[in-house]
Write an enzyme that holds these catalytic residues in place. Structure first.
Site, PDB file in Angstrom:
ATOM      1  N   TYR A  97       0.099   5.950  -2.349  1.00 20.93           N
ATOM      2  CA  TYR A  97      -0.297   5.820  -0.727  1.00 20.93           C
ATOM      3  C   TYR A  97      -1.378   4.861  -0.496  1.00 20.93           C
ATOM      4  CZ  TYR A  97      -3.795   9.734  -1.031  1.00 20.93           C
ATOM      5  OH  TYR A  97      -4.793  10.438  -1.314  1.00 20.93           O
ATOM      6  N   GLU A  98      -1.455   4.321   0.717  1.00 21.38           N
ATOM      7  CA  GLU A  98      -2.211   3.244   1.103  1.00 21.38           C
ATOM      8  C   GLU A  98      -1.836   2.015   0.533  1.00 21.38           C
ATOM      9  OE1 GLU A  98      -3.877   3.896   3.948  1.00 21.38           O
ATOM     10  OE2 GLU A  98      -4.027   5.944   3.471  1.00 21.38           O
ATOM     11  N   GLY A  99      -0.662   1.914   0.160  1.00 18.79           N
ATOM     12  CA  GLY A  99      -0.156   0.602  -0.898  1.00 18.79           C
ATOM     13  C   GLY A  99       0.043   0.992  -2.163  1.00 18.79           C
TER      14      GLY A  99
END
Lengths: 594, 594
Positions: free
Chosen positions: B438-440
């Protein structure tokens, strides 16, 4: 739900080109393993794995097992699948014909078991126990015991377990407390508790045959006081059929991170006068026999590494071919599947390269196993026995670590969809987490490798193996299209050589050496993987030259080898460095500073 | 249940010696961050983390969240913990005083957030969203919007979310479809579906403020057509209090592998005429603002890596000191805890070394962040801004990968007890698996590093950073007790240097380069870790010379640096090799052979 298709082409290539299926089929006792029969077996197994076992895998994970008043219930579908599995004769595939097995070589059984584990590991752990138990009983049981039990274990009519672990005796079997007292009639009464017993209790078969480590009253302390007992769930009546219930109770099942479909039982023996069992083999010699069963299990756990990795790879590849996201970094085009992204392609190629490396090592080792057992020339047989012994901890330790990495990488390909349970790839990751632990952790394997397999014989077999790898590097150097692979493989040889010499020089520094045991295991695994990939490339090039086979496929194998040499093989440098440098620092490290 | 004790001594050492807390406290606007106050804050936070949040972690995992008729229920205890957390003012710790925050530097907030994530990551994800949203609104919102919303976000009276992902728009926000139509009264009506929204719905607060990416009717395609909207769960009435329910429904929550206590929601906007919201900032400029929030979130996810790793380390160390098993390989004695086994000690020292390396990097980066924001000399501020930009993908990508490795290693220390859920260490491993996603994902971070942070500026900042690392290597070389660390750190510098030059030479080979992006991220992370460990050793030696502090502790830090150099640093060789060699093979690899 994840599909599974047995990778028959890859399996067949490795069987033929790396593991020497043809030569194995010529060994005495292995004559049934003709190329045609083997292909037919693999194809049938593939169908069974995809059609029967794979579809139950995710539902089994979700439903899990249940303990209710001493009874253990496995997931829906298990019973039917087991009945089909048993009836098709899969359990006896490589077991002795004199007890109803088909007596095929281990080399043939290995890809078949890979399929079972890929399709449904939690399920396949059940019949796998029958195989291990058969190996143990074949060696140690009396003729009467064999006659009574083996046919029904080989057929799968009755299920099998191995009972080693106790709360205070995990990796350390010397701490085993389970007691066995003579019952006066040639039998023994067992008292104590065993934990982590896979399929220790269930209703899938009319009987369960437990092999149990316990101590006789006069047992010396430690591992030299362990005897092996055969203790059935139901005692046999005069007709040899399951009769009275034995004094064994399942008092708990574990709530685990994975393999939810496989009940992990706590068994309590002797709450009501003692569980009746018979001694198998000589008193106090139980561990030796149990090791036969455990060694078989260890190899199979290594196979689980490649099996779970393969299924994770298939899932990741499917997803990468379907999921549309982002822009091609070269063309700038959008609307294409994520496989166009270099990093996604990197993960998939890397997974496939490691799968082939592991499979190369495991199948080759299975062939060595058959050669060791069946080769008429005792020198040849002995060499292969030593190779099997040396590399068993690597097959288990390295392939399970890499298998975990592959399941991890598959999740990364899925991104957010990998973290949610519905896609099924998370289950593979959770299931895989046990394989570096059970049947001896990676640390235990590494200690075995360093102490029993290398130092104890002054690295004789390791040196022999290094010689074989060096010969392959020379072959590469002489090859007009693979010469670029000679240096990376040569580097592996040099690192192994130096490390081996260093280990022998430093052998007095026990603590330092053992601190480097796991890096050593990784070093040898990575190098053996490089060796197999080199052999793969040589075989693929030979086929290309002979215009024998699918060009894309064969070129792909060669490039997989190149990729392995570019990404995996260089890690040996760090492993070797850790072996040689970390121990000294570690031994002196003040524990108070942790 | 696992205990958690905030590692205050380690945190304080790194704050003081590596991140320059004293200098940060002298920056304009940071004057409140006096050494005494910071110590008091850390101590209080540690108590709250151990006493309130940590005890809820395992129960939260077991109970999970539940969706019932559009309402989401979080685990028992969450409400009370949240109320205490909010009332104690923890949310506003480093948020603007003009909206009720305490305005402390990010450097002080970083160890505090580390504690929250260690204690209970699933819980801490909730208040963390308030922090990120405050950053975004501070930059982009109108004065009226700030007045209406910010005080209540900063205090935690209302909760916050970020709404980016849609089923077809994950890593690729260009594919966002959510529509926003003018409502005629200055507001907009939103229509569409957002997925993977952490804490997208719950009853913990009287309102939830969603920041949502959507497209205006005249929006250009791609990421340049995304606008940002503030859309509350309840519209505010004339008094500014939550009134009418907005047209947003939670239609599903995910069944995830971990962070079960954090509801991951699918939100459906505009089933009943449109969800009313306001534009934040300029039309089509939403992504820029969202990136502010996301960058903050990325850094925090990096902190989650060290946080989960720390808790896993504490658990493993406790277990290793208690569990008795096996025989000391040197003395042959049995009855000792498993910490005596070299391989177990190796795992623990290795975990601790990597924890300190990650913490060194993250805290140092937090200090750079404060310097960039507050330093009066614009040249100094600019340099630190560029360092933050360069290393943000490393802080996120590398620390999350290493954090996962630590949780994995902790399970290995536990053996079979790690695979069963009751010990709690399995939860850390499952929870951690999301942080590289998550968040890239790590791949996204790596592409950002290579493309935006290195190639776009011809590696200018990277070269500057390499210069700084080289200076540390020189310092080591001149040190009479640390000269042995100079070569390993010098090797890191050389590898970075060569790799950097190679990247610039090869910049036209886009596909090859991006195939090496993740190895490049690991290379830079490993090297930065080595740099921080070198600085740690220098600082610890200086304290030892000055007889300032616990000798065992300080010597331990020096030995951790040695261990890192012996085991982690050599991996850079393989990463650099992969960067330079793998791309070419990969680009040419026939996809048909996958």
């Amino acid at each position: 739900m994840l599909d599974y298709q047995a990778p028959l082409r890859d399996m067949q290539f490795i069987l033929d080109e790396l593991a020497g299926l043809e030569r194995i089929g010529e060994l005495p006792g292995c004559e049934d393993a003709s190329p045609d029969l083997v292909s037919a077996v693999l194809e049938e197994a593939g169908k069974f794995a995809s059609g029967v076992l794979a579809p139950l895998n995710q539902a089994g994970d979700r439903q899990g097992c249940r303990l209710d008043d001493g009874q253990v219930f496995v997931p829906d579908g298990w019973q039917d699948a087991y009945d089909q599995f048993r009836e098709a004769g899969w359990i006896g595939l490589a077991l002795p014909p004199e007890h109803g097995g088909q007596g095929l070589p281990k080399l043939v059984a290995t890809p078949v078991w890979e399929m079972w584990f890929s399709a449904n590991m939690a399920f396949a752990m059940l019949p796998q126990l029958n195989v291990g138990q058969t190996e143990a009983l074949t060696i140690a049981a009396s003729e009467e015991q064999k006659a009574t039990w083996l046919d029904r274990i080989v057929s799968g009519e009755w299920a099998a377990t191995m009972n080693l672990t106790e709360p205070q005796a995990g990796s350390d079997l010397a701490a085993t407390r389970m007691r066995a007292e003579p019952a006066g009639d040639g039998r023994y009464r067992l008292f104590g508790q065993k934990i982590y017993i896979s399929y220790g209790e269930h209703e899938l078969t009319p009987n369960i045959v437990h092999l149990v480590l316990a101590r006789l009253p006069d047992a010396p302390p430690g591992v030299k006081g362990l005897s092996l007992f055969l203790v059935p769930k139901y005692l046999l009546d005069a007709q040899g059929e399951p009769g009275q219930r034995n004094d064994i109770r399942c008092i708990a099942i574990e709530h685990k991170m994975g393999i939810h479909g496989s009940p992990t039982c706590t068994l309590s023996y002797g709450n009501d006068g003692g569980a009746l069992g018979k001694l198998v083999g000589e008193p106090h010699q139980g561990l030796k026999t149990m090791f036969v069963m455990m060694n078989d299990a260890r190899f199979n756990v290594g196979v689980q590494g490649v099996a779970l990795g393969e299924r994770a790879y298939q899932a990741a590849l499917d997803y990468a071919c379907e999921r549309v996201q982002g822009r091609d970094v070269v063309s700038g085009e959008s609307g294409q599947p994520i496989l166009v992204h270099p990093d996604v392609k990197r993960m998939l190629v890397s997974m496939r390269a490691r799968l082939m490396a592991m499979r190369g090592l495991l199948y080759t080792a299975a062939g060595w196993f058959d050669t060791a057992r069946q080769h008429p020339d005792s020198e040849v047989a002995d060499k292969h026995r030593r190779y099997v012994d040396l590399l068993m901890p690597v097959a288990k330790g390295w392939c399970t670590e890499v298998g975990n990495d592959l399941c991890d990488e598959a999740i990364q390909v899925f991104g957010g969809m990998g973290f949610v349970e519905e896609t099924g790839v998370a289950q593979l990751f959770r299931d895989a987490r046990v394989i570096t632990i059970y049947e001896g952790t990676t640390g235990i394997q590494a200690n075995d490798l360093l102490g029993r397999k290398i130092l104890r014989e002054d690295a004789a077999t390791l040196r022999e193996l290094i010689g074989d790898i060096r010969a392959t590097a020379t072959q590469l150097g002489d090859h007009d299209r693979l010469a670029d692979l000679a240096k990376p493989l040569g580097d592996q040889v040099a690192l192994l050589d130096e490390t081996c010499a260093w280990l022998l020089e430093q052998r007095a520094e026990t603590a330092d050496l053992y601190a480097g045991a796991v890096p050593l295991l990784h070093l040898l695994g990575t190098a053996c993987g490089a060796w197999q990939m080199a052999r793969l490339a040589l075989a693929a090039e030979a086929r290309l030259q002979a215009d024998d086979g699918d060009t894309d496929y064969l070129r792909g194998l060669v490039e997989l080898a190149r990729f392995y040499m570019a990404t995996q093989a260089p890690q040996s440098h760090a492993h070797a460095h850790a072996v040689r440098r970390a121990g000294r620092v570690l031994t002196g490290f003040p524990v108070a500073a942790l």
